[in-house]
Write a protein that holds these residues in place. Structure first.
Motif, PDB file in Angstrom:
ATOM      1  N   TYR A  46      36.446  43.003  39.081  1.00  0.00           N
ATOM      2  CA  TYR A  46      36.663  43.308  37.675  1.00  0.00           C
ATOM      3  C   TYR A  46      36.421  44.751  37.141  1.00  0.00           C
ATOM      4  CZ  TYR A  46      35.877  43.033  32.741  1.00  0.00           C
ATOM      5  OH  TYR A  46      36.027  43.173  31.248  1.00  0.00           O
ATOM      6  N   MET A  47      35.329  45.286  37.641  1.00  0.00           N
ATOM      7  CA  MET A  47      34.873  46.695  37.246  1.00  0.00           C
ATOM      8  C   MET A  47      35.754  47.596  37.818  1.00  0.00           C
ATOM      9  SD  MET A  47      30.745  46.444  37.515  1.00  0.00           S
ATOM     10  CE  MET A  47      30.335  48.133  37.453  1.00  0.00           C
ATOM     11  N   HIS A  53      46.348  33.886  43.591  1.00  0.00           N
ATOM     12  CA  HIS A  53      45.248  32.754  43.610  1.00  0.00           C
ATOM     13  C   HIS A  53      45.823  31.567  42.568  1.00  0.00           C
ATOM     14  CE1 HIS A  53      41.573  30.598  43.745  1.00  0.00           C
ATOM     15  NE2 HIS A  53      41.485  30.927  42.602  1.00  0.00           N
ATOM     16  N   GLU A  54      46.163  32.109  41.515  1.00  0.00           N
ATOM     17  CA  GLU A  54      46.264  31.139  40.243  1.00  0.00           C
ATOM     18  C   GLU A  54      47.832  30.231  40.535  1.00  0.00           C
ATOM     19  OE1 GLU A  54      45.826  32.655  36.412  1.00  0.00           O
ATOM     20  OE2 GLU A  54      43.932  33.240  36.829  1.00  0.00           O
ATOM     21  N   MET A  79      39.051  34.028  40.863  1.00  0.00           N
ATOM     22  CA  MET A  79      38.480  34.661  41.930  1.00  0.00           C
ATOM     23  C   MET A  79      38.220  36.088  41.861  1.00  0.00           C
ATOM     24  SD  MET A  79      37.561  32.987  44.805  1.00  0.00           S
ATOM     25  CE  MET A  79      38.290  31.545  45.440  1.00  0.00           C
ATOM     26  N   LEU A  80      37.907  36.393  40.606  1.00  0.00           N
ATOM     27  CA  LEU A  80      37.476  37.648  40.380  1.00  0.00           C
ATOM     28  C   LEU A  80      36.137  37.903  40.097  1.00  0.00           C
ATOM     29  CD1 LEU A  80      39.627  40.031  40.230  1.00  0.00           C
ATOM     30  CD2 LEU A  80      39.555  39.876  37.773  1.00  0.00           C
ATOM     31  N   GLY A  81      35.382  38.496  40.865  1.00  0.00           N
ATOM     32  CA  GLY A  81      33.940  38.567  40.704  1.00  0.00           C
ATOM     33  C   GLY A  81      33.625  39.897  39.599  1.00  0.00           C
ATOM     34  N   VAL A  82      32.391  40.204  39.319  1.00  0.00           N
ATOM     35  CA  VAL A  82      32.231  41.376  38.497  1.00  0.00           C
ATOM     36  C   VAL A  82      32.689  42.775  39.350  1.00  0.00           C
ATOM     37  CG1 VAL A  82      29.893  41.792  39.381  1.00  0.00           C
ATOM     38  CG2 VAL A  82      30.565  42.577  36.927  1.00  0.00           C
ATOM     39  N   ARG A  83      32.416  42.910  40.692  1.00  0.00           N
ATOM     40  CA  ARG A  83      32.843  44.089  41.311  1.00  0.00           C
ATOM     41  C   ARG A  83      34.417  44.563  41.216  1.00  0.00           C
ATOM     42  NH1 ARG A  83      27.962  45.495  43.646  1.00  0.00           N
ATOM     43  NH2 ARG A  83      26.877  43.802  43.088  1.00  0.00           N
ATOM     44  N   ARG A 104      39.438  31.893  49.422  1.00  0.00           N
ATOM     45  CA  ARG A 104      38.754  33.009  49.425  1.00  0.00           C
ATOM     46  C   ARG A 104      39.225  34.156  50.544  1.00  0.00           C
ATOM     47  NH1 ARG A 104      33.721  35.064  47.160  1.00  0.00           N
ATOM     48  NH2 ARG A 104      33.265  32.978  46.088  1.00  0.00           N
ATOM     49  N   THR A 156      44.776  37.977  41.694  1.00  0.00           N
ATOM     50  CA  THR A 156      44.529  37.008  40.728  1.00  0.00           C
ATOM     51  C   THR A 156      45.888  36.059  40.577  1.00  0.00           C
ATOM     52  OG1 THR A 156      43.110  38.373  39.397  1.00  0.00           O
ATOM     53  CG2 THR A 156      44.233  36.454  38.001  1.00  0.00           C
ATOM     54  N   ARG A 194      39.087  47.791  35.980  1.00  0.00           N
ATOM     55  CA  ARG A 194      38.922  48.632  34.754  1.00  0.00           C
ATOM     56  C   ARG A 194      38.802  50.011  35.060  1.00  0.00           C
ATOM     57  NH1 ARG A 194      40.112  43.751  34.165  1.00  0.00           N
ATOM     58  NH2 ARG A 194      40.308  42.904  32.091  1.00  0.00           N
TER      59      ARG A 194
END
Ligand code: SF4
Ligand code: SF4
Ligand code: FES
Lengths: 109, 244
Positions: free
Chosen positions: A7-8, A75-76, A1-5, A82, A72, A11
């Motif tokens: 994730y960024m 969710h897991e 349930m981690l989109g690119v935003r 969502r 994360t 990081r």
């Protein structure tokens, strides 16, 4: 349930935290080795914009980074959907950032 | 295969029977030289119980249809020697993890292949038959990335090995993402941005924990984790360009 935003963002906050952690450890070693008392430490942090920005940035970065990581894990392990995840992630951020900034305020104001 | 001396003890093979609910049933199977796990299953079906359901086609590690859990580990059974996996004269064979069981050792592969489609696994041509054939230079970095990812036989061994697939039903999984990465590096393909968006959703590449269970078990020695890391970099670059 981690989109690119998210994730960024996770990081980016890791990148911000890396030098701050080193700085924090260096300060701790200095304070312990030099035998600074609590009032001596407060004497240096109170009214210091530099320390307020240093630890304020740290507290916000930690809160963002941890809230995304916990999202994360939650969710897991619990399979939350969502929208509940979004509410929980935001709540975790608010609580963590609130606690962190309150502590920063207490030693720098 | 040749028979071993007649006094060789048979192998105790326990095989999953049923669907989601079911139980292991044990069969004694004569040992033979160079026997594979698929040979054991075939022997049972041909000699002990013709109703045993399982799937295979090529028997030489090409088609990817024979994967099962062998002593709890996902493996291509046609290329897995019994001598390498048996434990004290026993072998346990179960249907592949992370996929719905249809019957006995046969799983429903639909969720696995649906995710290939979801991850943008279809090639989008940029030329028609009227155009000249595009020269593909094997030494370019992009082609080398594509070549490293392209030998997948769709066996779903990595999908069965991945704990994120178990924990997050939306996760596209190592094979589908590895396929997407091979197409991202294919200069003939014309759907780059759509594919990067497809692998950036709630079940996309960013959910991979990089623990490399897929790499450890892929029978073709592919590295889906490296492919997924490539997708993470490519999607971040696309997001910074405002493309996702
Ligand atoms: S590295 Fe990623 S894709 Fe591979 S098994 Fe781990 S989580 Fe799954
Ligand atoms: S990446 Fe490897 S394990 Fe996964 S489906 Fe392809 S060949 Fe099988
Ligand atoms: S039967 Fe084709 S890969 Fe095993």
């Amino acid at each position: 349930m981690l989109g690119v935003r998210l994730y960024m963002l996770q990081r980016l906050t890791a990148l911000i935290m890396a030098p701050l952690v080193m700085g924090h450890i260096a300060v701790m070693i200095y304070a312990v080795q030099g035998g600074l008392s609590a009032s001596e430490i407060l004497g240096r942090t109170q009214g210091s914009l530099l320390w307020a920005v240093f630890y304020g940035t740290f507290a916000v970065a930690v809160a963002l980074h941890a809230a995304i990581g916990l999202r994360t894990i939650i969710h897991e392990t619990m399979g939350l959907g969502r929208s509940s995840l979004a509410v929980l992630t935001s709540a975790l951020f608010v609580v963590l950032a609130g606690m962190g900034l309150y502590a920063v305020y207490a030693v720098t104001a | 295969m040749t028979d071993l001396p007649p006094d060789t003890a048979p192998l105790r093979v326990s095989v999953w029977r049923g669907a989601k609910a079911g139980a292991f049933e044990t069969f004694d199977v004569p040992m033979q030289e160079s026997q594979t796990v698929l040979d054991l299953v075939a022997w049972i079906q041909q000699n002990a119980d013709p109703t045993l359901a399982y799937r295979y086609a090529c028997r030489v590690g090409m088609c990817g249809s024979c994967a099962m859990m062998v002593n709890g580990v996902p493996r291509w059974t046609c290329r897995t020697h019994v001598s390498k996996v048996m434990r004290g004269g026993t072998v346990q064979v179960a249907p592949l993890r992370n996929l719905p069981v249809i019957k006995d050792l046969a799983v429903d592969m639909d969720p696995f292949f649906d995710k290939w489609t979801e991850a943008g696994g279809a090639f989008f041509p940029t030329k028609s038959r009227a155009d000249a054939v595009e020269p593909i230079l094997p030494e370019t970095p992009a082609r080398q990335e594509a070549d490293a990812a392209i030998e997948c036989i769709n066996c779903a061994v990595c999908y069965a090995a991945c704990d994120v697939v178990s924990a997050n039903p939306d996760y596209l999984g190592p094979a589908a993402l590895n396929r997407a990465w091979s197409l991202v590096n294919d200069v003939k393909d014309g759907a780059l941005d759509a594919r990067l968006t497809a692998v950036s959703g709630a079940g996309g590449c960013h959910n991979c924990h990089s623990q490399q269970g897929c790499v450890a078990h892929c029978p073709n020695e592919l590295n889906p984790t490296a492919s997924i890391a490539g997708l993470k970099r490519a999607t971040v670059r696309a997001a910074l360009r405002g493309k996702s």
